[in-house]
Design an enzyme around this catalytic site. Structure first.
Site, mmCIF file in Angstrom:
data_model
loop_
_atom_site.group_PDB
_atom_site.id
_atom_site.type_symbol
_atom_site.label_atom_id
_atom_site.label_comp_id
_atom_site.label_asym_id
_atom_site.label_seq_id
_atom_site.Cartn_x
_atom_site.Cartn_y
_atom_site.Cartn_z
ATOM 1 N N LYS A 213 0.825 -1.205 0.000
ATOM 2 C CA LYS A 213 0.000 0.000 0.000
ATOM 3 C C LYS A 213 0.866 1.265 0.000
ATOM 4 O O LYS A 213 0.628 2.209 -0.761
ATOM 5 C CB LYS A 213 -0.936 -0.011 1.219
ATOM 6 C CG LYS A 213 -1.686 1.281 1.459
ATOM 7 C CD LYS A 213 -2.575 1.642 0.272
ATOM 8 C CE LYS A 213 -2.996 3.096 0.322
ATOM 9 N NZ LYS A 213 -4.312 3.303 0.818
ATOM 10 N N CYS A 267 -3.421 10.896 1.659
ATOM 11 C CA CYS A 267 -2.795 9.588 1.438
ATOM 12 C C CYS A 267 -1.436 9.763 0.777
ATOM 13 O O CYS A 267 -0.405 9.436 1.350
ATOM 14 C CB CYS A 267 -3.689 8.740 0.547
ATOM 15 S SG CYS A 267 -5.381 8.717 1.144
HETATM 16 N N1 SAJ Z 1 -2.073 14.775 -8.774
HETATM 17 C C1 SAJ Z 1 -1.254 15.538 -9.592
HETATM 18 N N2 SAJ Z 1 -0.898 15.028 -10.804
HETATM 19 C C2 SAJ Z 1 -1.338 13.813 -11.247
HETATM 20 C C3 SAJ Z 1 -2.168 13.034 -10.399
HETATM 21 C C4 SAJ Z 1 -2.521 13.549 -9.161
HETATM 22 O O1 SAJ Z 1 -0.833 16.653 -9.248
HETATM 23 O O2 SAJ Z 1 -0.995 13.436 -12.377
HETATM 24 C C5 SAJ Z 1 -2.447 15.299 -7.439
HETATM 25 C C6 SAJ Z 1 -3.956 15.518 -7.295
HETATM 26 O O3 SAJ Z 1 -4.339 16.773 -7.827
HETATM 27 C C7 SAJ Z 1 -4.118 15.430 -5.792
HETATM 28 C C8 SAJ Z 1 -3.080 14.382 -5.391
HETATM 29 O O4 SAJ Z 1 -2.167 14.315 -6.467
HETATM 30 O O5 SAJ Z 1 -3.810 16.667 -5.182
HETATM 31 C C9 SAJ Z 1 -3.647 12.998 -5.108
HETATM 32 O O6 SAJ Z 1 -4.681 12.669 -6.014
HETATM 33 P P1 SAJ Z 1 -4.878 11.212 -6.638
HETATM 34 O O7 SAJ Z 1 -6.115 11.258 -7.459
HETATM 35 O O8 SAJ Z 1 -3.650 10.778 -7.328
HETATM 36 O O9 SAJ Z 1 -5.024 10.233 -5.378
HETATM 37 P P2 SAJ Z 1 -5.932 10.228 -4.017
HETATM 38 O O10 SAJ Z 1 -5.128 10.822 -2.926
HETATM 39 O O11 SAJ Z 1 -7.298 10.767 -4.249
HETATM 40 O O12 SAJ Z 1 -6.086 8.621 -3.779
HETATM 41 C C10 SAJ Z 1 -4.903 7.822 -3.688
HETATM 42 C C11 SAJ Z 1 -5.079 6.611 -4.639
HETATM 43 N N3 SAJ Z 1 -3.797 5.934 -4.780
HETATM 44 C C12 SAJ Z 1 -3.264 5.670 -5.998
HETATM 45 O O13 SAJ Z 1 -3.787 6.029 -7.030
HETATM 46 C C13 SAJ Z 1 -1.973 4.917 -6.022
HETATM 47 C C14 SAJ Z 1 -6.136 5.667 -4.080
HETATM 48 O O14 SAJ Z 1 -6.228 4.484 -4.866
HETATM 49 C C15 SAJ Z 1 -5.809 5.289 -2.632
HETATM 50 O O15 SAJ Z 1 -6.798 4.429 -2.072
HETATM 51 C C16 SAJ Z 1 -5.792 6.580 -1.822
HETATM 52 O O16 SAJ Z 1 -4.733 7.412 -2.339
HETATM 53 C C17 SAJ Z 1 -5.544 6.216 -0.360
HETATM 54 O O17 SAJ Z 1 -6.522 6.225 0.414
HETATM 55 O O18 SAJ Z 1 -4.414 5.842 -0.012
#
Ligand code: SAJ
Length: 414
Positions: A213, A267
């Site tokens: 994880k 996360c």
């Molecule tokens: N972000 C970027 N650029 C990107 C992708 C995301 O700047 O290309 C930023 C987003 O704007 C945001 C942050 O990253 O601020 C996180 O967003 P996210 O959509 O990547 O992830 P979370 O935090 O909503 O959810 C993540 C997920 N993990 C993965 O995709 C590996 C989810 O599956 C997990 O369950 C969750 O963390 C968790 O609870 O750990």
């Protein structure tokens, strides 16, 4: 473990409540536990205290059929599932106090044959710690670290992996990693998940499951840091980073993520620190990625300040406050931090635009007057700072922003 007729879910937040409701929807009796009386009362009225698409209907159904009941205290059950927060402390060390409190609260109710599942994202070794804590709290029962496949109680880690905004689909469709302290623990936990998971259940040991994880979220963090670093290099070299990424991604083995104003949520910006804390001398890149992503909001603010210096009385509109696109979740949001900092530092008159909320949360009441409609922001602002790629901003026409200075952290305007 015999047939599961009752599951206790400890922690009714973004993970615990949807999980409790989905299990209840499969006909299993669920006793949900939360320390917040407000959360408990809201759920027992068939309502929800968090925002997640379609969760309200599922909770309403589970409560009205009597399958889900919330309480501030645990009671006896076949399975105890722990889904409480694991934040870090000021020194970036993991704070396991919520898990420890959850374990203490269930200890008196545990019986021979029970299964305990840790869903909270946790540093490596936490599931084993639970086994040791329980051995002390309940010396009358054997735990799996003492008596692997013969223990009275089974303990496993099954980390949640759902994406906020798509929780109900992903809870059912995602594959699950199930790590037992012993093989029997993992098999017992799998029997529970097979009640509602359509994805594959992959069995391993607890330490590997914990690390898996953390690895998933660190992988994403490192890749976002790469994109954020590229965006700053490209600013300096006067190259459009979005065009650059699109071109580079045409290579069959390159897939660069998107830069932004920083990494938000609870996360991805937290979990990598658990790896750094466990192996600081080796986790160099993981630490650096965290530092790059944490520094990005400051870089954006500096750009806004420079642009504001060109105006006598600058009006700055921050487009988006949520931590990512098309959600209303403002927690741990770099966009919100940027809007707040620019306002507090009086860089100009700062207008906050967030089409997904009607009012700011209580702790931001002092800034209520900053919250304006997109229309008002477009009419009044000299500088537009695009912080979130919400659909309302994506549909803006070039003419809407033509006369403005645009600082676009999400690449909406190419
Ligand atoms: N972000 C970027 N650029 C990107 C992708 C995301 O700047 O290309 C930023 C987003 O704007 C945001 C942050 O990253 O601020 C996180 O967003 P996210 O959509 O990547 O992830 P979370 O935090 O909503 O959810 C993540 C997920 N993990 C993965 O995709 C590996 C989810 O599956 C997990 O369950 C969750 O963390 C968790 O609870 O750990």
């Amino acid at each position: 473990m015999q047939v599961v007729s009752k599951v206790a879910v400890i922690g009714l937040g973004y993970i615990g409540l949807p999980t409790a409701a989905v299990i209840a929807s499969r006909g299993v009796q669920v006793h949900g536990v939360d320390i917040s009386q407000h959360a408990v009362d809201t759920i027992n009225q068939g309502k929800i205290h968090i925002v997640e698409p379609d969760l309200d209907m599922l909770v309403q159904a589970a409560v009205s059929t009597g399958k889900l009941r919330a309480d501030t205290k645990p009671e006896a059950a076949d399975v105890f599932m722990i889904a409480v927060p694991t934040p870090f402390k000021d020194d970036k060390k993991p704070d396991l106090s919520y898990i420890e409190a959850a374990v203490q609260s269930i200890a008196p109710y545990i019986e021979k044959g029970n299964l305990i599942i840790l869903e909270s994202t946790s540093p490596v070794g936490t599931t084993e710690k639970i086994s040791h804590w329980l051995a002390k709290l309940r010396p009358d029962l054997t735990m799996p670290h003492q008596n692997a496949d013969q223990s009275d109680v089974a303990i496993a880690h099954c980390p949640e992996r759902v994406l906020p905004g798509r929780v109900l689909q992903e809870l059912v469709s995602n594959d699950r990693i199930i790590g037992g302290i012993s093989t029997r623990c993992a098999q017992q936990a799998m029997a529970l998940y097979q009640l509602f998971v359509r994805g594959e259940c992959l069995l391993t040991d607890a330490r590997t499951a914990e690390m898996a994880k953390l690895t998933e979220n660190s992988f994403r963090d490192v890749n976002i840091a790469f994109a954020n670093e590229l965006s700053m290099i490209c600013d300096q070299l006067k190259i459009n980073v979005w065009d650059l990424i699109q071109l580079a991604n045409r290579h069959p083995r390159v897939n660069i993520l998107s830069p932004g104003p920083g990494v938000g949520g609870h996360c991805i910006a937290v979990d990598p620190w658990f790896i750094v804390d466990s192996a600081p001398e080796h986790a160099k890149m993981i630490r650096l990625a965290r530092e790059v992503n944490d520094a990005k909001p400051h870089y954006v603010m500096d750009r806004v300040k420079k642009a504001a210096d060109e105006f006598k009385k600058p009006v700055i509109a921050c487009l988006g406050l949520a931590f990512k696109a098309d959600i209303d979740d403002l927690r741990e949001s770099p966009a919100l931090d940027i809007a707040k900092e620019l306002t507090e530092q009086q860089v100009g008159e700062v207008l906050w635009v967030e089409p997904n909320i009607h009012a700011l949360p209580k702790q931001y009441q002092a800034y209520s007057s900053q919250l304006v409609s997109l229309q008002e922001a477009l009419e009044r602002a000299h500088i537009l700072v695009v912080l979130v790629d919400h659909k309302q901003f994506k549909s803006l026409k070039p003419g809407d922003v033509a006369a403005k200075v645009v600082i676009d952290t999400r690449g909406l305007f190419g």
